[in-house]
Motif scaffolding. Structure first.
Motif, mmCIF file in Angstrom:
data_model
loop_
_atom_site.group_PDB
_atom_site.id
_atom_site.type_symbol
_atom_site.label_atom_id
_atom_site.label_comp_id
_atom_site.label_asym_id
_atom_site.label_seq_id
_atom_site.Cartn_x
_atom_site.Cartn_y
_atom_site.Cartn_z
ATOM 1 N N UNK A 120 -3.708 -5.256 -11.351
ATOM 2 C CA UNK A 120 -3.324 -3.979 -10.750
ATOM 3 C C UNK A 120 -3.965 -3.807 -9.378
ATOM 4 N N UNK A 121 -5.231 -4.165 -9.275
ATOM 5 C CA UNK A 121 -5.962 -4.021 -8.030
ATOM 6 C C UNK A 121 -5.352 -4.889 -6.912
ATOM 7 N N UNK A 122 -5.057 -6.171 -7.231
ATOM 8 C CA UNK A 122 -4.479 -7.044 -6.200
ATOM 9 C C UNK A 122 -3.064 -6.604 -5.849
ATOM 10 N N UNK A 123 -2.316 -6.122 -6.857
ATOM 11 C CA UNK A 123 -0.968 -5.625 -6.581
ATOM 12 C C UNK A 123 -1.031 -4.436 -5.622
ATOM 13 N N UNK A 124 -2.003 -3.537 -5.865
ATOM 14 C CA UNK A 124 -2.159 -2.364 -5.009
ATOM 15 C C UNK A 124 -2.531 -2.777 -3.579
ATOM 16 N N UNK A 125 -3.396 -3.781 -3.455
ATOM 17 C CA UNK A 125 -3.761 -4.264 -2.125
ATOM 18 C C UNK A 125 -2.531 -4.828 -1.419
ATOM 19 N N UNK A 126 -1.743 -5.600 -2.158
ATOM 20 C CA UNK A 126 -0.501 -6.134 -1.602
ATOM 21 C C UNK A 126 0.402 -5.028 -1.096
ATOM 22 N N UNK A 127 0.528 -3.968 -1.901
ATOM 23 C CA UNK A 127 1.387 -2.841 -1.506
ATOM 24 C C UNK A 127 0.853 -2.137 -0.272
ATOM 25 N N UNK A 128 -0.490 -2.043 -0.190
ATOM 26 C CA UNK A 128 -1.121 -1.359 0.936
ATOM 27 C C UNK A 128 -0.827 -2.072 2.255
ATOM 28 N N UNK A 129 -0.786 -3.420 2.194
ATOM 29 C CA UNK A 129 -0.619 -4.177 3.438
ATOM 30 C C UNK A 129 0.830 -4.534 3.750
ATOM 31 N N UNK A 130 1.748 -4.178 2.842
ATOM 32 C CA UNK A 130 3.147 -4.526 3.075
ATOM 33 C C UNK A 130 3.734 -3.953 4.371
ATOM 34 N N UNK A 131 3.419 -2.686 4.729
ATOM 35 C CA UNK A 131 3.990 -2.182 5.983
ATOM 36 C C UNK A 131 3.664 -3.071 7.181
ATOM 37 N N UNK A 132 2.468 -3.697 7.196
ATOM 38 C CA UNK A 132 2.100 -4.597 8.303
ATOM 39 C C UNK A 132 2.962 -5.855 8.272
ATOM 40 N N UNK A 133 3.172 -6.392 7.057
ATOM 41 C CA UNK A 133 3.953 -7.611 6.918
ATOM 42 C C UNK A 133 5.423 -7.353 7.261
ATOM 43 N N UNK A 134 5.906 -6.183 6.872
ATOM 44 C CA UNK A 134 7.316 -5.850 7.085
ATOM 45 C C UNK A 134 7.679 -5.877 8.569
ATOM 46 N N UNK A 135 6.695 -5.563 9.421
ATOM 47 C CA UNK A 135 6.941 -5.552 10.872
ATOM 48 C C UNK A 135 7.383 -6.920 11.371
ATOM 49 N N UNK A 136 6.797 -7.978 10.783
ATOM 50 C CA UNK A 136 7.106 -9.330 11.254
ATOM 51 C C UNK A 136 8.471 -9.811 10.799
ATOM 52 N N UNK A 137 9.051 -9.126 9.826
ATOM 53 C CA UNK A 137 10.344 -9.563 9.304
ATOM 54 C C UNK A 137 11.508 -8.914 10.045
ATOM 55 N N UNK A 138 11.168 -7.988 10.931
ATOM 56 C CA UNK A 138 12.258 -7.275 11.608
ATOM 57 C C UNK A 138 12.708 -8.008 12.858
ATOM 58 N N UNK B 89 1.764 -11.337 -4.760
ATOM 59 C CA UNK B 89 3.202 -11.603 -4.647
ATOM 60 C C UNK B 89 4.030 -10.430 -5.179
ATOM 61 N N UNK B 90 3.628 -9.905 -6.338
ATOM 62 C CA UNK B 90 4.382 -8.793 -6.931
ATOM 63 C C UNK B 90 4.253 -7.531 -6.068
ATOM 64 N N UNK B 91 3.033 -7.255 -5.599
ATOM 65 C CA UNK B 91 2.817 -6.065 -4.779
ATOM 66 C C UNK B 91 3.603 -6.114 -3.475
ATOM 67 N N UNK B 92 3.436 -7.207 -2.731
ATOM 68 C CA UNK B 92 4.120 -7.322 -1.437
ATOM 69 C C UNK B 92 5.630 -7.458 -1.641
ATOM 70 N N UNK B 93 6.010 -8.313 -2.598
ATOM 71 C CA UNK B 93 7.436 -8.575 -2.822
ATOM 72 C C UNK B 93 8.226 -7.326 -3.185
ATOM 73 N N UNK B 94 7.703 -6.537 -4.134
ATOM 74 C CA UNK B 94 8.463 -5.367 -4.563
ATOM 75 C C UNK B 94 8.544 -4.310 -3.472
ATOM 76 N N UNK B 95 7.492 -4.210 -2.649
ATOM 77 C CA UNK B 95 7.545 -3.202 -1.579
ATOM 78 C C UNK B 95 8.459 -3.650 -0.450
#
Lengths: 138, 141
Positions: A120-138, B89-95
């Motif tokens: 859960x903790x690593x998933x939350x970290x992934x979600x937190x940083x996704x907006x930064x990663x999303x920028x590179x995909x645009x 992978x699950x966190x970044x992928x789903x978002x």
């Protein structure tokens, strides 16, 4: 009232996930293991959930608005794009690795031990940083 | 065949009822990654409390179910590296994809959403590939 309903729906979702066996990672990985000891349970879970939801989407076309808010969520743009495909690929790989997706990860937090908390903790970290990663995909 | 299809189907129906009630009453799509993600990156700032209540129910209700029905097992791996890799992978992928099994799978397919159906096919295929690669070929899981 909306918060009370959210609590109730989250609770029902959690019980559904628990009863269906989706909080058990072996069952989820078994569903993906089509060349091994294949477990079809997940197909029944998805069908069981999709059928009432399909009826509900039809009801939303007939009534003007939800009971406690002003409008139903609009269908978003239907074009496929890079984030959707790349994100789903990443999610699928991670899902297979552990057998957990976000719903069951939270539903099993109370009995998943340190492993569940760590996921859960690593998933939350992934979600937190996704907006930064999303920028590179645009 | 596994005999678990009855519990699978009845649990699935409960998930469908939960998603239906959330949509008909609160006008919201029941997607686990969206509800949590919006709370974490604060994009869902306008309804933080509603999100929090939903997640509270989701985390706490299985405790109740265990008290009544008993029996719980999750066979989550104890390999720290696999947990970390999978969680990220699950966190970044789903978002990135804007949805997971509940959002794209349950709510998207039932609405015949092209994006939801495509996402579901892609993550299912990649899940199968992941099992073939990491379990059947490398024997890591």
């Amino acid at each position: 009232m909306k918060n009370l309903i959210a609590l109730f729906c989250g609770g029902l979702f959690g019980i559904g996930l628990f009863i269906s066996g989706m909080t058990n990672t072996t069952k989820v990985q078994g569903w993906l293991d089509i060349f091994g000891n294949w477990d079809p349970t997940l197909a029944f879970v998805l069908s069981g959930a999709i059928i009432p939801m399909a009826i509900t989407w039809n009801i939303t076309k007939r009534i003007k608005k939800p009971i406690f808010t002003d409008r139903f969520p609009k269908k978003t743009e239907q074009k496929l794009n890079k984030p959707l495909i790349i994100g789903s690929m990443m999610f699928g790989m991670g899902w297979g690795l552990s057998g957990l997706c976000p719903g069951p990860a939270m539903a099993s937090l109370s009995f998943g031990g340190w492993q569940g908390l760590m996921f859960f903790f690593t998933m939350a970290i992934g979600m937190l940083f996704t907006p930064l990663i999303a920028k590179y995909l645009k | 065949m596994h005999p678990d299809w009855v519990s699978g189907l009845s649990g699935g129906l409960l998930i469908g009822f939960a998603a239906s009630a959330y949509l008909l009453l609160n006008g919201r799509i029941m997607g686990a990654s969206g509800i949590l993600g919006g709370l974490i990156d604060l994009t869902g700032y306008e309804n933080l409390l509603e999100r929090l209540c939903f997640l509270l129910g989701l985390v706490l209700s299985p405790i109740l179910a265990i008290q009544i029905a008993g029996g719980h097992d999750t066979q989550l791996t104890s390999n720290m590296y696999i947990i970390i890799a999978s969680g990220l992978l699950v966190g970044i992928g789903t978002r990135l994809a804007n949805g997971c099994t509940s959002g794209h799978g349950v709510c998207g397919i039932s609405r015949l959403s092209f994006r939801g159906i495509t996402a579901t096919i892609v993550y299912l295929l990649c899940g199968v590939v992941s099992i073939i690669f990491f379990k059947n070929l490398l024997g890591l899981i």
